[in-house]
Design an enzyme around this catalytic site. Structure first.
Site, mmCIF file in Angstrom:
data_model
loop_
_atom_site.group_PDB
_atom_site.id
_atom_site.type_symbol
_atom_site.label_atom_id
_atom_site.label_comp_id
_atom_site.label_asym_id
_atom_site.label_seq_id
_atom_site.Cartn_x
_atom_site.Cartn_y
_atom_site.Cartn_z
ATOM 1 C CG ASN A 41 4.193 0.160 10.125
ATOM 2 O OD1 ASN A 41 3.672 -0.712 10.819
ATOM 3 N ND2 ASN A 41 4.869 -0.118 9.027
ATOM 4 C CB VAL B 269 5.220 7.633 8.045
ATOM 5 C CG1 VAL B 269 4.160 6.653 7.552
ATOM 6 C CG2 VAL B 269 4.583 8.753 8.858
ATOM 7 C CB CYS B 270 7.778 2.327 8.667
ATOM 8 S SG CYS B 270 9.324 2.722 9.479
ATOM 9 C CG LEU B 271 3.080 2.943 3.592
ATOM 10 C CD1 LEU B 271 2.324 1.888 4.405
ATOM 11 C CD2 LEU B 271 2.161 4.120 3.296
ATOM 12 C CB THR C 281 10.023 4.967 4.945
ATOM 13 O OG1 THR C 281 8.599 4.764 4.906
ATOM 14 C CG2 THR C 281 10.345 6.366 4.449
#
Length: 380
Positions: free
Chosen positions: A222, A229-231, A236
């Protein structure tokens, strides 16, 4: 009544200024999160509230792998993994699996600096901030925008956990910088992980932007090498709609705790899309252990990167942090070289690290130790 809502008759006893009434408990499945912390608008509930709510749940037949959310005035946020804050008195050393902190470290100027370092504080300038050049510093924001940002500041000032530190800029209210200390029992333990945050002009109706200072290193599915930032909370990541940013409820505190609990976790391998289906299987757990070994090596490289190029307003914090924790980090590395798996200090296990990991770790340890020596650490 919705099929996923259970009606629970709660006691009418008052707790503080809030009186409990019949409350709906919404239940849904949650992956990889074993514990949650209750929050009233992301502010932790007091112990009486928690005990009362827990008593209500104890009487219900609710599976252990579900998340329980109280509505409408209580929001669930993930609780961070167990972390070790800055405590130097060794009072509970007999019950801890962590190595003892040397007396000379306890009394050092670096230890005193960390004790006095505020979790939240404002600064005058953010010239090296990732988003510093993306908007006009003299831009005037609406009063409602400024009021909401200041509300987030207040929550951070009052409720940040002991392992997250934040700096805000009075001349650039749209910018924040946060550092999260890696939790024990994870491949991120003792590391420092920095995030730059920007409030958009439409905040809080749109989530903030977040950049991770990766230094070109990959430490999590992530967290990209470029800093992305993947969240779900940031929009995202395509997660459940109920995990998305909610303008009137979500906060920066919730965001930071989510990064610590959901990203910098014990088994980051299962953050990769689709891999969560293999959790608990022999093959999946083996792949997870191998990935955690790779992550720990990258975490050591992140430590070196941070010591060589500390970010603005955290320069002395970085140096003091690694001065105080250097012996612990080296002892952990030596234990891993002897065959202990990553995170062994938190939970006893019969597993052992791979031979390749032990070799790679031995090769890189000299670089880490050399940086600690430059800080003035002795007898490593």
């Amino acid at each position: 009544m919705d099929p996923d809502v259970v009606e629970i008759a709660s006691p009418s006893t008052a707790s503080g200024s809030r009186t409990w009434k019949n409350t709906k408990i919404r239940v849904r499945n949650v992956f990889r999160v074993s514990s949650k912390a209750f929050a009233n608008g992301a502010v932790p509930m007091d112990l009486e509230d928690y005990a009362m709510f827990q008593a209500m749940l104890n009487s219900q037949d609710i599976p252990t792998d579900v998340e329980v959310v109280m509505t409408p005035d209580v929001v669930m946020v993930p609780s961070p993994p167990p972390s070790r804050p800055y405590k130097f008195d060794n009072a509970d050393a007999s019950s801890s699996s962590r190595p003892l902190v040397a007396p000379e470290v306890v009394s050092s100027a670096q230890a005193k600096f960390l004790r006095d370092f505020k979790r939240f504080h404002t600064v005058d300038d953010f010239s090296d901030h990732h988003y510093a050049s993306q908007s006009n510093a003299s831009k005037q924001h609406a009063k409602d925008w400024a009021k909401r940002v200041q509300s987030d500041w207040k929550i951070l000032e009052n409720d940040l956990p002991e392992t997250i530190f934040v700096r805000a800029c009075e001349s650039r209210m749209d910018l924040l910088r946060a550092v999260i200390i890696g939790a024990e029992g994870t491949p991120y333990h003792d590391g420092l992980f920095f995030f730059d945050i920007k409030f958009s002009d439409t905040y809080p109706f749109a989530p903030p932007e977040v950049h991770y200072h990766a230094g070109g290193l990959s430490i999590n599915p992530n967290l990209y090498e470029c800093g992305h930032v993947c969240l779900s909370l940031l929009g995202t990541w395509d997660g459940d709609a109920r995990e998305s940013w909610i303008p009137n409820e979500s906060t920066i505190l919730q965001l930071l705790v989510s990064i610590q609990a959901l990203i910098l976790n014990q088994k980051p391998y299962f953050n990769e899309p689709g891999y969560e289906t293999t959790e608990g299987t022999q093959e999946g757990e083996a792949q997870s252990e191998t990935y955690s070994e790779e992550v720990f090596i990258s975490s050591l490289k992140t430590m070196v990167y941070s010591m060589r190029k500390p970010l603005e307003h955290f320069e002395e914090f970085v140096r003091s942090h690694y001065f105080v924790r250097a012996h612990d980090i080296v002892k952990s590395c030596n234990a891993y070289k002897d065959g202990a798996p990553v995170g062994w200090m938190v939970q006893e296990t019969s597993k052992s690290g791979s031979k390749r990991f032990r070799v790679d770790l031995g090769c890189y340890m000299k670089t880490v130790v050399d940086e600690f020596v430059k800080l003035g650490v002795k007898e490593l």
